[in-house]
Design an enzyme around this catalytic site. Structure first.
Site: not given
Ligand code: PGA
Length: 256
Positions: A174, A168, A10, A12, A98, A96, A214
């Site tokens: 993140g 997640e 992803n 982003k 976010e 997601h 992460s």
């Molecule tokens: P990350 O993000 O690996 O940077 O924690 C995962 C995601 O948001 O899909």
């Protein structure tokens, strides 16, 4: 029941089309011809055309990070399933955290997108996960359960081969904090149990449930060794071909 690992990147809101082209070239050359682990990259909309042209000759799949539930119309700034299909997109990340947090997406609005995606023959990568407050209040399973049940309302059993779920935990995205292998497995097992209540045990046993939050080369093997973890949705570590492909390597050796 055998579930092939899916490792999805992803990206982003990162990378221009030129930068995306360079990254996918590296991924193609490192892992573009193997088929034992399914690989998917999800660039921002503006990079979909160039990445589409690059993955055409490889085994890497193309995903988008969002779409609108309606097929067309006055929805400024939005993109439809058919538009994604026209660029040979096969997967779409939906719900997601976010999107839930910053763009007001709800279980109901995500459900409309999931149904629109499968109607266009796109594979929804349907995201769920609890916040830190919810975990600390002991509400993880309730939250995740409601997300699964409400996000998959009216999901037809005939389209279950398209469905991918991604767990997640919001507090792990993140932040560098990963759920332990046991914490992740516990939720994955519960999610599969809920899926079996909805769709039946046999169907639920073939749905892939990815872990995200992460995930990186150092922790991928341990997470992927859990019985109900069927791959990863990778954010930060997917922006480097080295770390993304090291995670794919971990999946290949875990599967072997
Ligand atoms: P990350 O993000 O690996 O940077 O924690 C995962 C995601 O948001 O899909």
């Amino acid at each position: 029941m055998s579930r092939k690992f899916l490792i999805a990147g992803n990206w982003k809101m990162n990378l221009t089309p030129d930068e995306s082209a360079a990254l996918v070239d590296e991924i193609n050359s490192l892992t573009g011809s193997q088929t034992s682990v399914q690989v998917c990259v999800c660039p921002p909309f503006t990079s979909l055309p160039v990445v589409s042209s690059k993955v055409e000759q490889s085994e890497v799949h193309l995903g988008a990070q969002n779409m609108h539930a309606e097929p067309s119309g006055a929805f400024t700034g939005e993109v439809s399933a058919e538009m994604l299909r026209s660029l040979y997109v096969s997967h779409v990340i939906l719900g997601h955290s976010e999107r839930r947090q910053y763009f007001g997406e709800t279980n109901a609005s995500i459900n409309s997108k999931v149904i629109a995606a499968i109607n266009a023959n796109l594979r929804p990568v349907f995201c769920i996960g609890e916040t830190l407050e919810e975990r600390e209040a002991g509400k993880t399973m309730d939250v995740v359960g409601a997300q699964v049940r409400e996000g998959l309302v009216n999901y037809p059993s005939s389209a279950l081969d398209l469905l991918v779920v991604a767990y997640e935990p919001v507090w792990a995205i993140g932040t560098g904090k990963t759920a332990t292998n046991e914490m992740a497995q516990e939720v994955h097992r519960e999610v599969r149990k809920i899926l079996s209540e909805i769709f039946g045990e046999s169907a639920a046993s073939s749905i892939r449930i990815l872990y995200g939050g992460s995930m990186k080369p150092e922790n991928a093997a341990g997470l992927l060794a859990q019985p109900d973890i069927d791959g990863g949705l990778i954010g930060g570590a997917s922006l480097s071909s080295k770390s993304f492909c090291d995670i794919i390597e971990a999946a290949l050796s875990t599967q072997a």
